[in-house]
Design a protein around this motif. Sequence first.
Motif, PDB file in Angstrom:
ATOM      1  N   LYS A  46       0.864  -1.177   0.000  1.00  0.00           N
ATOM      2  CA  LYS A  46       0.000   0.000   0.000  1.00  0.00           C
ATOM      3  C   LYS A  46       0.903   1.230   0.000  1.00  0.00           C
ATOM      4  O   LYS A  46       2.064   1.161   0.407  1.00  0.00           O
ATOM      5  CB  LYS A  46      -0.897   0.028   1.248  1.00  0.00           C
ATOM      6  CG  LYS A  46      -1.758  -1.208   1.451  1.00  0.00           C
ATOM      7  CD  LYS A  46      -2.562  -1.154   2.737  1.00  0.00           C
ATOM      8  CE  LYS A  46      -3.674  -0.150   2.652  1.00  0.00           C
ATOM      9  NZ  LYS A  46      -4.553  -0.199   3.844  1.00  0.00           N
ATOM     10  N   SER A  67      -9.162   6.181  -1.079  1.00  0.00           N
ATOM     11  CA  SER A  67      -8.644   4.815  -1.306  1.00  0.00           C
ATOM     12  C   SER A  67      -7.454   4.783  -2.252  1.00  0.00           C
ATOM     13  O   SER A  67      -7.169   3.743  -2.859  1.00  0.00           O
ATOM     14  CB  SER A  67      -9.765   3.913  -1.841  1.00  0.00           C
ATOM     15  OG  SER A  67     -10.813   3.805  -0.906  1.00  0.00           O
ATOM     16  N   GLU A  75      -4.591   2.229  -1.633  1.00  0.00           N
ATOM     17  CA  GLU A  75      -4.806   0.825  -1.975  1.00  0.00           C
ATOM     18  C   GLU A  75      -4.286   0.458  -3.374  1.00  0.00           C
ATOM     19  O   GLU A  75      -4.175  -0.719  -3.709  1.00  0.00           O
ATOM     20  CB  GLU A  75      -6.306   0.488  -1.921  1.00  0.00           C
ATOM     21  CG  GLU A  75      -7.022   0.900  -0.647  1.00  0.00           C
ATOM     22  CD  GLU A  75      -6.739  -0.019   0.524  1.00  0.00           C
ATOM     23  OE1 GLU A  75      -6.009  -1.015   0.327  1.00  0.00           O
ATOM     24  OE2 GLU A  75      -7.245   0.258   1.623  1.00  0.00           O
TER      25      GLU A  75
END
Length: 215
Positions: free
Chosen positions: A63, A95, A98
Amino acid sequence: MLGLTYKRFWKRIIDILGAATLLVLLFPALLIIALAVRIKLGPSILFRQERLGLNGRTFKIYKFRSMTNERDENGALLEDQHRLTKFGKLLRDWSLDELPQLWNVLIGDMGLIGPRPFIAEYASRYTTEQMRRHEVRPGISGWAQVTGRNSISWNQKFILDVWYVDHCSFLVDLKILLMTLPVVLNRTGISAENHVTMPKWTGSGDEAEEKVLSE
């Protein structure tokens, strides 16, 4: 039979094609985010952590870092709320942290859709039923992610994950994929109530208040 064929063969083909396509299309954005992480948070652009994957095997998840490495006088990392910066929160809210998991998908650690991979130390705490979540590859997005994300309890996550294992199909994956975009855009369920991440899970039915020192 069709569902089983999809789960064992076509799902992986779609994952490879999807991850490869997205990595190419998003490559400029990935470079920009990586540079921003380096400038804002310093060295170590990527966060790496051992997670539990298909059939209970461990793998290293990737990540973008969203927290600093600040430590106390004893050398222990500070709690999440003290290390999460405004920039890191921005990455989490959308996000963007991610995105490196597309590499995990490409090399076979994960799928685009599936139960989110939990940290490896949870391995010994699962019940037999909870362990069933590992009968499929973990995913970047999943049924629990679009049905509450971190705003639901650990027990609810396990129930939803096992439901997905039993109902995995192309149409279910397509539904989850289509539901993922609104969840990301609306930034819903990013963290548990009164937490910047999710309280640590210490066993079946136990909603511990201890923070997960992870990203």
